[in-house]
Design a protein around this motif. Structure first.
Motif, PDB file in Angstrom:
ATOM      1  N   HIS A   1      -7.497  -9.636  26.627  1.00 27.23           N
ATOM      2  CA  HIS A   1      -8.227  -8.626  25.845  1.00 27.23           C
ATOM      3  C   HIS A   1      -7.357  -7.390  25.606  1.00 27.23           C
ATOM      4  O   HIS A   1      -7.275  -6.865  24.494  1.00 27.23           O
ATOM      5  N   ILE A   2      -6.660  -6.944  26.636  1.00 31.76           N
ATOM      6  CA  ILE A   2      -5.811  -5.755  26.507  1.00 31.76           C
ATOM      7  C   ILE A   2      -4.667  -6.025  25.522  1.00 31.76           C
ATOM      8  O   ILE A   2      -4.361  -5.205  24.654  1.00 31.76           O
TER       9      ILE A   2
ATOM     10  N   PHE B   1      -2.305 -15.281  21.530  1.00 32.19           N
ATOM     11  CA  PHE B   1      -1.931 -15.292  20.106  1.00 32.19           C
ATOM     12  C   PHE B   1      -1.592 -16.644  19.500  1.00 32.19           C
ATOM     13  O   PHE B   1      -1.497 -16.762  18.287  1.00 32.19           O
TER      14      PHE B   1
ATOM     15  N   ALA C   1      -2.395  -5.444  19.894  1.00 31.93           N
ATOM     16  CA  ALA C   1      -2.086  -6.051  18.603  1.00 31.93           C
ATOM     17  C   ALA C   1      -2.976  -5.473  17.501  1.00 31.93           C
ATOM     18  O   ALA C   1      -2.524  -5.274  16.375  1.00 31.93           O
ATOM     19  N   GLY C   2      -4.225  -5.197  17.839  1.00 36.82           N
ATOM     20  CA  GLY C   2      -5.164  -4.706  16.834  1.00 36.82           C
ATOM     21  C   GLY C   2      -5.002  -3.232  16.516  1.00 36.82           C
ATOM     22  O   GLY C   2      -5.315  -2.787  15.421  1.00 36.82           O
ATOM     23  N   GLN C   3      -4.514  -2.459  17.483  1.00 33.91           N
ATOM     24  CA  GLN C   3      -4.503  -1.006  17.293  1.00 33.91           C
ATOM     25  C   GLN C   3      -3.159  -0.427  16.871  1.00 33.91           C
ATOM     26  O   GLN C   3      -3.100   0.683  16.369  1.00 33.91           O
TER      27      GLN C   3
ATOM     28  N   PRO D   1       2.612 -10.780  17.931  1.00 30.73           N
ATOM     29  CA  PRO D   1       2.682  -9.636  17.019  1.00 30.73           C
ATOM     30  C   PRO D   1       3.656  -8.564  17.502  1.00 30.73           C
ATOM     31  O   PRO D   1       3.556  -7.420  17.112  1.00 30.73           O
TER      32      PRO D   1
ATOM     33  N   ARG E   1      -4.633  -8.086  23.055  1.00 35.31           N
ATOM     34  CA  ARG E   1      -5.153  -8.146  21.687  1.00 35.31           C
ATOM     35  C   ARG E   1      -5.549  -6.756  21.190  1.00 35.31           C
ATOM     36  O   ARG E   1      -5.485  -6.491  19.994  1.00 35.31           O
ATOM     37  N   GLU E   2      -5.957  -5.872  22.110  1.00 33.96           N
ATOM     38  CA  GLU E   2      -6.214  -4.499  21.697  1.00 33.96           C
ATOM     39  C   GLU E   2      -4.922  -3.865  21.207  1.00 33.96           C
ATOM     40  O   GLU E   2      -4.912  -3.135  20.224  1.00 33.96           O
TER      41      GLU E   2
END
Ligand SMILES: Nc1nc2c(ncn2[C@@H]2O[C@H](COP(=O)(O)OP(=O)(O)OP(=O)(O)O)[C@@H](O)[C@H]2O)c(=O)[nH]1
Ligand SMILES: [Mg+2]
Lengths: 317, 413
Positions: free
Chosen positions: A33-34, A66, A39-41, A72, A36-37
């Motif tokens: 989760h961290i 991923f 990657a998203g932010q 990413p 992906r955060e």
């Protein structure tokens, strides 16, 4: 691609399974989760890859987060020039297998370009100088977030750090002014020039990491297992003989069966005597050990009570 | 083996850090070199006892001042559980750090100094415990060694605290008399308390049931990141990566994507590259939908027959955590899981008085550590649940648009 993520032993598909996660699965999900955060932010994140077990675990988690997509972020290795050859070889073969991008920046080059003064003495470490190379790399590639494998159980200053830890333009951590961090909501908003260090395995202990490596069957550099090595006994610690340390006449060199608990600079990582050749044996030794990972194997942290805090304040990982 | 996350709270010097040091020490989780390091530092203390608080007070400023400034996270395991401890500061100035630590806790140990009884910070931390919806509370009456192990003292504090708990709606409080300094009733029961026939603290921590706290009914999936390999063989691959915050998702489920309100069906669920039939909270997964629709970070995928509220005007209980005051009419960013929306403070209705626990409707300003009831208006629709029903989709942070710092914790109503 699936084969990259080694077969794990949790039977997510089994119909008998109660819908609950055991502690390693919970930690794993939190770490993914961290990542992906991040990657998203962030626009230009990086994963700091040292070749040690914690960063190898990070790479494994990134695969889970991923794949089948590409990471990413590139892997970034800040190379002190004092590495174990086994760790470098492992790094290169891992990157080749994953087909991900690796960026290497050398402390040696920073020392030359910036005319930095190297420490002198028997175990002259480049650990502190890494910070300069890291900050230069952050500037060069405009990284806005660096993922690191630090764990809160390693050291008492790290025990205080947020999962998204904001660093100012000089890479400095201000422990007295950390942002509140609530629930699993991470605020990665920063001003230009600042950057974030993100620590997905903050809540893992050394033993959790080893248990996870065993469960997931993750490959590690050979120096984590018992092998014969020429060492120098110094202040109760075993330091590998290499061209990076200065030997004196009076030094007694012996050959011992050793393994490493952490893999960093050859000058500041000590070995432990051990016959443990398999993961099970290593884990059994760690369960009964009476000294901490850092206490046993890091020569550089003993210098002062606040050594880690001071280094972090100056931009260290 | 599962995980219990707990926090120690309570007023300055009530013994939180010492208690954690004691738990680690008595459960043999402290390693020799760590012990040697704190022994060295305690040499200069008069009484010569080792100061177990030094195990968690890891910053130089903390050791110099003898207080905790920011949360320290510590870890230990017993054969039953892995424990993640957050040692919070008691000082009022650092309340926001306590909030940080408390936000992920399943359980709170609130300490009271037996000599002083329930203090203002005890109440403040109890309010926060209640606001954050921490379901399990231990009231540890500490420093019993300084009140002659008196049952009367223990009883009186218990009676006082029952009042606080009642007002705040805290239930099932476990009262344990302890001495963190001497280790009484922490790992083992001490015979100095013949009148106490409850559990030792560790025994309780090992046995309290927390799995039931995970909601497996109301499915919520905030999209964090879209995986699009865009390679030749995976040309059409489009996976929505995220962590299921509550509930269960199955292949074939009819879902709806919020806030847009587009319907679709789950065509595939993957966990770490392996296809599975179903997934549940708190797993990190990748969902695939049957239809090719535009979904991005910040969207929420829910079951068609179980939807959250989707509104723009939201009432919140708000913990203010910045030195600048909260100002009505100001704009902030509101982040709920992966969704960030601009928001304006439309109204601030009342403030909680920490001592009387009453609502104050007339007050000048909302400053650091104040808890207020406010109304927010968001710039776009926000799908959310009421924090008390579903905290994982009802807790949001406020971010100052100019400093970019996290300035508030909102419990959406
Ligand atoms: N006599 C006695 N002293 C105690 C006990 N527990 C803690 N103390 C002492 O109380 C003082 C404060 O303890 P800490 O553990 O630092 O208090 P704290 O609650 O962590 O304080 P903050 O984190 O700054 O809010 C220290 O001098 C401790 O040795 C106890 O059970 N008995
Ligand atoms: Mg403390």
């Amino acid at each position: 691609m699936k084969d990259e993520i080694t077969n794990n032993t949790n039977h997510t598909n089994s119909p008998l399974r109660v819908r609950s996660l055991d502690y390693l699965e919970q930690l794993e999900s939190e770490a993914i989760h961290i990542m992906r955060e991040v990657a998203g932010q962030f626009e230009r994140p990086a994963l700091l890859f040292s070749g040690g077990k914690d960063s190898i675990v990070l790479v494994h988690l990134a695969l889970k987060a991923f794949r089948p997509g590409k990471f990413p972020f590139p892997l970034v290795h800040i190379d002190t020039g004092h590495n174990f050859q086994e760790a470098l070889d492992f790094r290169d073969s891992l990157v080749e297998e994953l087909e991900e991008r690796l960026i290497v920046r050398k402390v040696e080059d920073t020392i030359k370009a910036k005319q930095l003064t190297e420490l002198k003495g028997k175990f002259a470490s480049r650990n502190a100088l890494q910070t300069y190379t890291l900050l230069d790399a952050i500037e060069e590639f405009e990284f806005d977030c660096c993922i690191g494998g630090a764990r809160r159980d390693e050291e008492k200053a790290r025990a205080k750090e947020r999962i998204f830890s904001v660093r100012d333009e000089f890479g400095q951590w201000n422990p007295k002014l950390q942002r509140p961090e609530l629930w699993n909501t991470y605020n990665g908003k920063i001003h230009k020039g600042e950057n974030v260090r993100a620590f997905p395995i903050s809540n893992w202990t050394e033993l959790d990491v080893w248990n996870y490596i065993r469960r997931e069957n993750i490959a590690l550099p050979s120096i984590y297992f018992s092998h014969e090595r020429e060492v120098l006994e110094y202040d109760g610690q075993l330091v590998a003989i290499s061209k990076f340390i200065q030997l004196e006449e009076s030094d007694i060199i012996s050959v011992k069966k050793v393994r490493y608990r952490t893999v960093g600079d050859m000058t500041c990582t000590a070995a432990v005597e051990s016959d443990a050749e398999t993961l099970d044996e290593v884990i059994n030794e760690i369960i009964v050990t009476k000294t901490s990972e850092r206490g046993e194997t890091r020569i550089d942290d003993k210098v002062s009570e606040a050594a880690m805090e001071d280094r972090k304040k100056n931009g260290y990982f | 083996m599962d995980i219990l996350r707990f926090i120690t709270a309570g007023s300055v010097d009530d013994g939180k850090s010492t208690l954690i040091g004691r738990l680690l020490y008595d459960s043999k989780s402290i390693l020799i070199d760590q012990l040697e390091a704190i022994e060295k530092q305690t040499k200069n203390r008069e009484d010569g006892e080792i100061d177990l608080a030094l195990l968690t007070d890891g910053l130089r400023a903390e050791r110099e001042q003898g207080i905790t400034i920011d949360v320290a996270y510590k870890y230990f395991s017993t054969p039953k559980r892995k424990f993640i401890i957050a040692d919070a500061p008691g000082h009022i100035q650092y309340t926001r750090n306590m909030v940080t630590g408390a936000s992920n806790a399943n359980l709170a140990i609130i300490l009271v100094d037996a000599r002083n009884g329930v203090a203002e910070q005890t109440r403040r931390h109890s309010i926060i415990t209640s606001l954050l919806g921490i379901k399990h509370v231990v009231l540890a009456i500490n420093k019993m060694d300084l009140v002659d192990y008196s049952q009367d003292v223990y009883n009186n504090i218990m009676i006082d605290y029952e009042q606080v708990a009642k007002t705040l709606g805290l239930k099932n409080i476990k009262y344990i008399p302890i001495s963190a300094l001497h280790g009484d009733n922490i790992v083992d029961l001490s015979d100095k308390y013949p009148w106490y026939n409850g559990d030792s603290l560790l025994h309780y921590l090992e046995s309290v049931e927390v799995h039931a706290d995970i909601n497996l009914t109301d499915a919520r999936f905030p999209v964090q990141y879209v995986i699009r390999p865009q390679t030749e063989e995976l040309h059409d691959y489009r996976g929505y990566a995220g962590k299921i915050t509550s509930g269960i998702y199955k292949k074939g489920d009819q879902v709806i994507v919020l806030p847009a309100g587009i319907e679709s069906i789950i065509s595939k669920i993957e966990i770490a590259g392996n296809e599975v039939e179903e997934a549940f909270a708190p797993q990190s997964v990748v969902l695939h939908l049957k239809d090719d629709i535009d979904i991005s970070r910040g969207d929420l995928i829910v079951q068609k027959n179980n939807q959250p509220k989707t509104e723009q005007e939201i009432e919140v209980l708000l913990c203010w955590m910045d030195n600048k005051p909260l100002i009505k009419g100001n704009k902030y960013l509101l982040q709920l899981n992966s969704r960030v929306v601009r928001t304006v403070i439309k109204d601030i209705e009342y403030k909680l008085d920490v001592n009387s626990l009453e609502r104050i409707y007339e007050f000048e300003k909302t400053g650091l550590n104040d808890i207020v009831k406010a109304t927010l208006k968001t710039a776009s629709l926000l799908p959310f649940d009421s924090y008390k029903d579903l905290p994982n989709n009802g807790g949001a942070i406020l971010i100052d648009e100019t400093s970019l710092v996290t300035v508030g914790a909102c419990m959406l109503q």
